[in-house]
Design a protein around this motif. Structure first.
Motif, PDB file in Angstrom:
ATOM      1  N   THR A 472       0.825  -1.203   0.000  1.00 48.14           N
ATOM      2  CA  THR A 472       0.000   0.000   0.000  1.00 48.14           C
ATOM      3  C   THR A 472       0.860   1.254   0.000  1.00 48.14           C
ATOM      4  N   SER A 473       1.913   1.265   0.800  1.00 46.04           N
ATOM      5  CA  SER A 473       2.746   2.453   0.919  1.00 46.04           C
ATOM      6  C   SER A 473       3.589   2.707  -0.331  1.00 46.04           C
ATOM      7  N   PHE A 474       4.136   1.646  -0.923  1.00 44.35           N
ATOM      8  CA  PHE A 474       5.000   1.784  -2.097  1.00 44.35           C
ATOM      9  C   PHE A 474       4.277   1.375  -3.377  1.00 44.35           C
ATOM     10  N   ARG A 475       2.982   1.538  -3.371  1.00 44.12           N
ATOM     11  CA  ARG A 475       2.134   1.062  -4.469  1.00 44.12           C
ATOM     12  C   ARG A 475       2.577   1.639  -5.819  1.00 44.12           C
ATOM     13  N   THR A 476       2.398   0.835  -6.840  1.00 42.35           N
ATOM     14  CA  THR A 476       2.741   1.223  -8.203  1.00 42.35           C
ATOM     15  C   THR A 476       1.540   0.984  -9.103  1.00 42.35           C
ATOM     16  N   VAL A 477       1.654   1.444 -10.325  1.00 43.49           N
ATOM     17  CA  VAL A 477       0.594   1.190 -11.310  1.00 43.49           C
ATOM     18  C   VAL A 477       0.395  -0.310 -11.483  1.00 43.49           C
ATOM     19  N   GLU A 478       1.502  -1.069 -11.416  1.00 41.58           N
ATOM     20  CA  GLU A 478       1.409  -2.522 -11.582  1.00 41.58           C
ATOM     21  C   GLU A 478       0.598  -3.150 -10.455  1.00 41.58           C
ATOM     22  N   ASP A 479       0.706  -2.615  -9.237  1.00 38.11           N
ATOM     23  CA  ASP A 479      -0.071  -3.151  -8.118  1.00 38.11           C
ATOM     24  C   ASP A 479      -1.567  -2.955  -8.347  1.00 38.11           C
ATOM     25  N   PHE A 480      -1.935  -1.783  -8.824  1.00 42.16           N
ATOM     26  CA  PHE A 480      -3.341  -1.488  -9.073  1.00 42.16           C
ATOM     27  C   PHE A 480      -3.851  -2.147 -10.357  1.00 42.16           C
ATOM     28  N   GLY A 481      -2.952  -2.276 -11.312  1.00 41.79           N
ATOM     29  CA  GLY A 481      -3.390  -2.753 -12.616  1.00 41.79           C
ATOM     30  C   GLY A 481      -4.059  -1.673 -13.442  1.00 41.79           C
ATOM     31  N   CYS A 482      -3.985  -0.420 -12.971  1.00 41.73           N
ATOM     32  CA  CYS A 482      -4.643   0.689 -13.673  1.00 41.73           C
ATOM     33  C   CYS A 482      -3.970   1.991 -13.255  1.00 41.73           C
ATOM     34  N   GLY A 483      -3.500   2.758 -14.214  1.00 35.29           N
ATOM     35  CA  GLY A 483      -2.833   4.012 -13.920  1.00 35.29           C
ATOM     36  C   GLY A 483      -3.740   5.033 -13.260  1.00 35.29           C
ATOM     37  N   ASP A 484      -5.002   5.072 -13.651  1.00 35.04           N
ATOM     38  CA  ASP A 484      -5.958   6.009 -13.058  1.00 35.04           C
ATOM     39  C   ASP A 484      -6.134   5.753 -11.568  1.00 35.04           C
ATOM     40  N   TRP A 485      -6.157   4.488 -11.172  1.00 32.47           N
ATOM     41  CA  TRP A 485      -6.381   4.146  -9.765  1.00 32.47           C
ATOM     42  C   TRP A 485      -5.175   4.536  -8.918  1.00 32.47           C
ATOM     43  N   GLU A 486      -3.975   4.287  -9.435  1.00 36.48           N
ATOM     44  CA  GLU A 486      -2.774   4.683  -8.703  1.00 36.48           C
ATOM     45  C   GLU A 486      -2.742   6.198  -8.536  1.00 36.48           C
ATOM     46  N   TRP A 487      -3.074   6.927  -9.576  1.00 39.79           N
ATOM     47  CA  TRP A 487      -3.078   8.396  -9.530  1.00 39.79           C
ATOM     48  C   TRP A 487      -4.071   8.899  -8.488  1.00 39.79           C
ATOM     49  N   LEU A 488      -5.220   8.267  -8.392  1.00 39.82           N
ATOM     50  CA  LEU A 488      -6.285   8.758  -7.513  1.00 39.82           C
ATOM     51  C   LEU A 488      -5.876   8.719  -6.039  1.00 39.82           C
ATOM     52  N   LEU A 489      -5.196   7.667  -5.607  1.00 43.76           N
ATOM     53  CA  LEU A 489      -4.807   7.559  -4.199  1.00 43.76           C
ATOM     54  C   LEU A 489      -3.498   8.291  -3.902  1.00 43.76           C
ATOM     55  N   ARG A 490      -2.798   8.691  -4.929  1.00 41.87           N
ATOM     56  CA  ARG A 490      -1.515   9.358  -4.756  1.00 41.87           C
ATOM     57  C   ARG A 490      -1.661  10.627  -3.917  1.00 41.87           C
ATOM     58  N   ASN A 491      -0.701  10.869  -3.017  1.00 35.25           N
ATOM     59  CA  ASN A 491      -0.614  12.065  -2.172  1.00 35.25           C
ATOM     60  C   ASN A 491      -1.556  12.082  -0.975  1.00 35.25           C
ATOM     61  N   HIS A 492      -2.494  11.157  -0.916  1.00 37.22           N
ATOM     62  CA  HIS A 492      -3.412  11.164   0.220  1.00 37.22           C
ATOM     63  C   HIS A 492      -2.762  10.593   1.483  1.00 37.22           C
ATOM     64  N   ASP A 493      -1.613   9.963   1.340  1.00 36.51           N
ATOM     65  CA  ASP A 493      -0.880   9.464   2.510  1.00 36.51           C
ATOM     66  C   ASP A 493       0.493  10.109   2.582  1.00 36.51           C
ATOM     67  N   GLY A 494       0.541  11.398   2.266  1.00 37.12           N
ATOM     68  CA  GLY A 494       1.816  12.104   2.254  1.00 37.12           C
ATOM     69  C   GLY A 494       2.514  12.136   3.595  1.00 37.12           C
ATOM     70  N   GLN A 495       1.773  11.973   4.690  1.00 41.26           N
ATOM     71  CA  GLN A 495       2.373  11.941   6.022  1.00 41.26           C
ATOM     72  C   GLN A 495       2.409  10.522   6.588  1.00 41.26           C
ATOM     73  N   GLY A 496       2.297   9.528   5.726  1.00 46.45           N
ATOM     74  CA  GLY A 496       2.345   8.145   6.168  1.00 46.45           C
ATOM     75  C   GLY A 496       0.991   7.474   6.042  1.00 46.45           C
ATOM     76  N   LEU A 497       0.972   6.156   6.224  1.00 46.72           N
ATOM     77  CA  LEU A 497      -0.282   5.407   6.125  1.00 46.72           C
ATOM     78  C   LEU A 497      -1.314   5.882   7.131  1.00 46.72           C
ATOM     79  N   GLN A 498      -0.861   6.505   8.217  1.00 48.91           N
ATOM     80  CA  GLN A 498      -1.794   7.019   9.210  1.00 48.91           C
ATOM     81  C   GLN A 498      -2.717   8.078   8.621  1.00 48.91           C
ATOM     82  N   SER A 499      -2.303   8.686   7.504  1.00 48.68           N
ATOM     83  CA  SER A 499      -3.149   9.689   6.840  1.00 48.68           C
ATOM     84  C   SER A 499      -4.373   9.060   6.198  1.00 48.68           C
ATOM     85  N   LEU A 500      -4.295   7.766   5.917  1.00 50.57           N
ATOM     86  CA  LEU A 500      -5.432   7.066   5.316  1.00 50.57           C
ATOM     87  C   LEU A 500      -6.335   6.575   6.448  1.00 50.57           C
TER      88      LEU A 500
END
Length: 517
Positions: A472-500
């Motif tokens: 979850t923390s080091f997620r890539t497009v390959e993990d999601f299988g979709c570039g749009d999905w990786e982009w959507l969650l990007r930056n929402h955990d900028g202060q760590g997984l605790q931000s989610l």
């Protein structure tokens, strides 16, 4: 009667193995030389090396089991690097190499130590035989990335490397000299988010290093991501050719207006802000240039900490007329004072005819049937991914979970739904498992993500295994299988997984049962 499989073309075998589940692809390695040759490029085109052990909490500490795991990993990844260095045919398969460096200072890469302790020499030897490497990423600060690693990368992969993600170098070293040696570099990340670099944001040496790198950024770049104010040091010639720009938590946006003028070809703009001055400076720049970035198709603005956008009108005006806009993710960190403010915000989404990927933050005092009706009206029917940051303190009894599932089910292309539930009153996971859009594949709640699948015996929908925290923390497009999905969650955990939020600290049997209920 035995069938001669050699009569099947190599191209057809490639398609067959490519469409197998990951587990079956790994099994192909043990079937025959034919299957192994087709499976290896799929399984080993991207290699990840783990040094030490990353944990969601910096002060979580290590247990005996952790030490044993790190010891086994050290042996395994050392052997993998040695295998790459000794097998030229296998080395040609590797297109991407990532290093997760979280040894917590247990080894010093510059000391003359036993090779079993330091992984750096093995990484260098592997890099020297990777002529087709296109992506190199170094996450973490223990050990620090050294110039010897980047030198080996530049000498071997200078003509081929397309993506470079780096951050802190060994203190006192100047890494900017190497950037010019990457002749076809298209993606450069100097971001260093705290979720990946636990000590990154605390050292005064970091920003001067990144500023020197940003000044040396090559004109071939199409994607640039930079931490803090170092981004403003990038040459105008770099900005003019960019297709994607990510501003990672600058202290100031005073130079943002000039960047808007220079980025004439920009398609994607991602902004993470946490300073209280950022919101007014950002909206002032957008208000002065509402028609800037005419080709923009993706816009992300995440305000956290003391940053917020009080008046969204400049953002509304900026997005109006962007008919090619496909992805919008807005978290303005400001509760809605009334229904009028809520309506003005949602009008942003209904006015974009091609919008497919949506992230929105909804927070306030009371969420009523009227709020729900308006959300249903403004959320595009074509939406394929939705991230909802939720902060309404009270949900009216007239709004049920069935209302949520009914609304989302009408979005027949909705493949990914994620709720960040700050208020703790909107867990849509159980109802969405039972009743979801036919396209839904992935559900997220707080810091947990899981795919959904049908039970082969009962035919009922169940959750696939939860993603590991590291994934979850080091997620890539390959993990999601979709570039749009990786982009959507990007930056929402900028202060760590605790931000989610909610953040699940432990993943135990009780939590697995919770997701399987």
């Amino acid at each position: 009667m035995a069938y001669n499989y050699s009569r099947i073309s190599s191209e057809l075998w490639d398609l067959v193995v490519k469409n197998l589940p990951h587990v079956d692809q790994r099994n192909c390695l043990s079937v025959s030389k034919l299957f192994r040759d087709h499976a290896r490029p799929l399984l080993f085109s991207r290699v990840t090396i783990r040094i030490g052990m990353w944990k969601a909490e910096e002060d979580e500490g290590f247990f005996d089991d952790d030490v044993e795991l790190m010891t086994r990993r050290n042996v395994m990844y050392t052997e993998m690097l040695q295998y790459i260095a000794g097998d030229a045919k296998f080395a040609k398969i590797v297109k991407g190499l990532s290093v997760l460096a979280h040894d917590q200072g247990y080894c010093d890469p510059e000391e003359d130590t036993d090779e079993d302790v330091s992984m750096i020499p093995h990484i260098i030897k592997a890099l020297e035989v990777l002529p087709h490497l296109r992506s190199f990423r170094w996450y973490g600060t223990s050990p620090l990335l050294t110039s010897s690693v980047l030198d080996a990368l530049a000498r071997t992969c200078g003509p081929t490397l397309a993506e470079l993600s780096i951050s802190v170098f060994d203190w006192g070293e100047d890494a900017s000299q190497y950037l010019a040696q990457f002749k076809n570099l298209q993606t450069l990340s100097l971001a260093g988010e705290p979720r990946q670099f636990p000590l990154y944001h605390r050292d005064e040496n970091v920003e001067p290093q990144l500023t020197a790198l940003a000044k040396s950024a090559p004109d071939t770049l199409r994607c640039l991501s930079v931490w803090r104010d170092a981004v403003w040091a990038s040459p105008p010639s770099v900005f003019s050719g960019l297709h994607e720009l990510s501003l990672q938590d600058p202290n100031s946006f005073k130079s943002f207006g000039s960047v808007l003028e220079q980025c004439s070809q920009l398609r994607t703009l991602n902004i993470l802000a946490s300073n209280s001055e950022c919101g007014p400076q950002l909206t002032t720049a957008l208000k002065a240039a509402p028609h800037a970035l005419p080709h923009l198709a993706s816009f992300k603005l995440i305000c956290s900490g003391s940053a917020s956008v009080v008046d969204p009108d400049p953002i509304i005006a900026f997005l109006q007329g962007k008919i090619g806009m496909r992805r919008v993710d807005l978290a303005l960190n400001k509760p809605f004072a009334n229904m009028d403010a809520y309506t003005r915000f949602l009008d942003i989404f209904i006015a974009l005819p091609r919008l497919e990927v949506v992230g929105l933050e909804l927070q306030g005092k009371d969420f009523t049937r009227g709020h729900m009706t308006l959300l249903d009206k403004c959320l595009p029917l074509r939406v394929s991914a939705l991230l909802l940051t939720w902060g309404f303190r009270v949900v009216d009894d007239a709004v049920t979970t069935e209302d949520w599932t009914a609304m989302l089910k009408t979005r027949v292309s909705l493949g990914y739904v994620h709720v960040l539930d700050r208020a703790g009153n909107l867990d849509l996971r159980p109802p969405l498992l039972k009743d979801h859009s036919p396209a839904t594949e992935l559900l997220g709640y707080g810091s947990r993500l899981s795919g959904i699948e049908r039970n082969a015996t009962t035919g009922e929908w169940t959750f696939a295994p939860l993603w590991e925290d590291t994934t979850t923390s080091f997620r890539t497009v390959e993990d999601f299988g979709c570039g749009d999905w990786e982009w959507l969650l990007r930056n929402h955990d900028g202060q760590g997984l605790q931000s989610l939020e909610p953040f699940f600290y432990f993943k135990d049997d009780k939590e697995e049962e919770y997701w399987d209920q």
